[in-house]
Design a protein around this motif. Sequence first.
Motif, PDB file in Angstrom:
ATOM      1  N   PHE A 193      -5.099  15.105  -2.312  1.00 55.40           N
ATOM      2  CA  PHE A 193      -5.647  13.805  -1.927  1.00 55.40           C
ATOM      3  C   PHE A 193      -4.602  12.713  -2.087  1.00 55.40           C
ATOM      4  O   PHE A 193      -4.391  11.892  -1.182  1.00 55.40           O
ATOM      5  CB  PHE A 193      -6.893  13.495  -2.761  1.00 55.40           C
ATOM      6  CG  PHE A 193      -7.445  12.118  -2.528  1.00 55.40           C
ATOM      7  CD1 PHE A 193      -8.040  11.794  -1.322  1.00 55.40           C
ATOM      8  CD2 PHE A 193      -7.372  11.156  -3.516  1.00 55.40           C
ATOM      9  CE1 PHE A 193      -8.559  10.528  -1.107  1.00 55.40           C
ATOM     10  CE2 PHE A 193      -7.887   9.887  -3.313  1.00 55.40           C
ATOM     11  CZ  PHE A 193      -8.481   9.565  -2.102  1.00 55.40           C
ATOM     12  N   MET A 194      -3.916  12.689  -3.227  1.00 54.20           N
ATOM     13  CA  MET A 194      -2.893  11.667  -3.468  1.00 54.20           C
ATOM     14  C   MET A 194      -1.743  11.799  -2.476  1.00 54.20           C
ATOM     15  O   MET A 194      -1.224  10.796  -1.988  1.00 54.20           O
ATOM     16  CB  MET A 194      -2.381  11.746  -4.908  1.00 54.20           C
ATOM     17  CG  MET A 194      -3.435  11.361  -5.944  1.00 54.20           C
ATOM     18  SD  MET A 194      -4.169   9.735  -5.675  1.00 54.20           S
ATOM     19  CE  MET A 194      -2.752   8.682  -5.921  1.00 54.20           C
ATOM     20  N   THR A 195      -1.354  13.008  -2.156  1.00 53.38           N
ATOM     21  CA  THR A 195      -0.297  13.239  -1.172  1.00 53.38           C
ATOM     22  C   THR A 195      -0.732  12.695   0.186  1.00 53.38           C
ATOM     23  O   THR A 195       0.042  12.029   0.880  1.00 53.38           O
ATOM     24  CB  THR A 195       0.048  14.730  -1.074  1.00 53.38           C
ATOM     25  OG1 THR A 195       0.524  15.170  -2.342  1.00 53.38           O
ATOM     26  CG2 THR A 195       1.100  14.998  -0.005  1.00 53.38           C
ATOM     27  N   GLY A 196      -1.988  12.959   0.546  1.00 56.05           N
ATOM     28  CA  GLY A 196      -2.511  12.440   1.804  1.00 56.05           C
ATOM     29  C   GLY A 196      -2.514  10.923   1.849  1.00 56.05           C
ATOM     30  O   GLY A 196      -2.173  10.323   2.871  1.00 56.05           O
ATOM     31  N   LEU A 197      -2.884  10.291   0.743  1.00 58.22           N
ATOM     32  CA  LEU A 197      -2.852   8.831   0.686  1.00 58.22           C
ATOM     33  C   LEU A 197      -1.438   8.300   0.891  1.00 58.22           C
ATOM     34  O   LEU A 197      -1.214   7.353   1.652  1.00 58.22           O
ATOM     35  CB  LEU A 197      -3.382   8.323  -0.660  1.00 58.22           C
ATOM     36  CG  LEU A 197      -4.876   8.359  -0.868  1.00 58.22           C
ATOM     37  CD1 LEU A 197      -5.214   7.943  -2.293  1.00 58.22           C
ATOM     38  CD2 LEU A 197      -5.591   7.470   0.126  1.00 58.22           C
ATOM     39  N   LYS A 198      -0.490   8.911   0.200  1.00 61.78           N
ATOM     40  CA  LYS A 198       0.893   8.430   0.253  1.00 61.78           C
ATOM     41  C   LYS A 198       1.532   8.644   1.622  1.00 61.78           C
ATOM     42  O   LYS A 198       2.431   7.893   1.996  1.00 61.78           O
ATOM     43  CB  LYS A 198       1.724   9.128  -0.823  1.00 61.78           C
ATOM     44  CG  LYS A 198       1.330   8.696  -2.205  1.00 61.78           C
ATOM     45  CD  LYS A 198       2.079   9.487  -3.269  1.00 61.78           C
ATOM     46  CE  LYS A 198       1.616   9.101  -4.645  1.00 61.78           C
ATOM     47  NZ  LYS A 198       2.285   9.903  -5.707  1.00 61.78           N
ATOM     48  N   THR A 199       1.087   9.663   2.349  1.00 63.28           N
ATOM     49  CA  THR A 199       1.704   9.961   3.649  1.00 63.28           C
ATOM     50  C   THR A 199       0.927   9.372   4.815  1.00 63.28           C
ATOM     51  O   THR A 199       1.299   9.573   5.969  1.00 63.28           O
ATOM     52  CB  THR A 199       1.841  11.480   3.845  1.00 63.28           C
ATOM     53  OG1 THR A 199       0.540  12.079   3.804  1.00 63.28           O
ATOM     54  CG2 THR A 199       2.736  12.107   2.795  1.00 63.28           C
ATOM     55  N   GLY A 200      -0.157   8.639   4.522  1.00 65.51           N
ATOM     56  CA  GLY A 200      -0.909   7.988   5.580  1.00 65.51           C
ATOM     57  C   GLY A 200      -1.833   8.916   6.346  1.00 65.51           C
ATOM     58  O   GLY A 200      -2.176   8.644   7.493  1.00 65.51           O
ATOM     59  N   ALA A 201      -2.258   9.998   5.722  1.00 64.64           N
ATOM     60  CA  ALA A 201      -3.129  10.965   6.404  1.00 64.64           C
ATOM     61  C   ALA A 201      -4.548  10.463   6.625  1.00 64.64           C
ATOM     62  O   ALA A 201      -5.276  11.025   7.429  1.00 64.64           O
ATOM     63  CB  ALA A 201      -3.162  12.283   5.611  1.00 64.64           C
ATOM     64  N   PHE A 202      -4.924   9.405   5.917  1.00 63.86           N
ATOM     65  CA  PHE A 202      -6.284   8.884   6.033  1.00 63.86           C
ATOM     66  C   PHE A 202      -6.270   7.531   6.734  1.00 63.86           C
ATOM     67  O   PHE A 202      -5.370   6.717   6.519  1.00 63.86           O
ATOM     68  CB  PHE A 202      -6.912   8.730   4.628  1.00 63.86           C
ATOM     69  CG  PHE A 202      -6.889  10.002   3.845  1.00 63.86           C
ATOM     70  CD1 PHE A 202      -7.679  11.077   4.182  1.00 63.86           C
ATOM     71  CD2 PHE A 202      -6.050  10.119   2.733  1.00 63.86           C
ATOM     72  CE1 PHE A 202      -7.648  12.246   3.452  1.00 63.86           C
ATOM     73  CE2 PHE A 202      -6.017  11.291   1.988  1.00 63.86           C
ATOM     74  CZ  PHE A 202      -6.820  12.356   2.356  1.00 63.86           C
TER      75      PHE A 202
END
Length: 78
Positions: free
Chosen positions: A67-76
């Motif tokens: 989840f944190m990786t997704g937040l940092k990479t703009g996945a959401f």
Amino acid sequence: MTTNNPTAPELRGAVWRKSAYSGGNEGQCVEVADLTAAASPGQRGVRDSKNPQGPALLVPAATFTAFMTGLKTGAFDI
């Protein structure tokens, strides 16, 4: 642990740290704890710093990391 909403006393040994992305002194603070040494091994705890005795959300460590990786990479789209 038999509850889905553990509280601070149930998570003895957890070391909580404020998120670097919390809103400073504006009351928008989130705290996270690695629960490998606490009552829920392999989990991450997330709680509202304004209510440290209140409930905590438990998330598997790998899920939290993803989840944190997704937040940092703009996945959401937020």
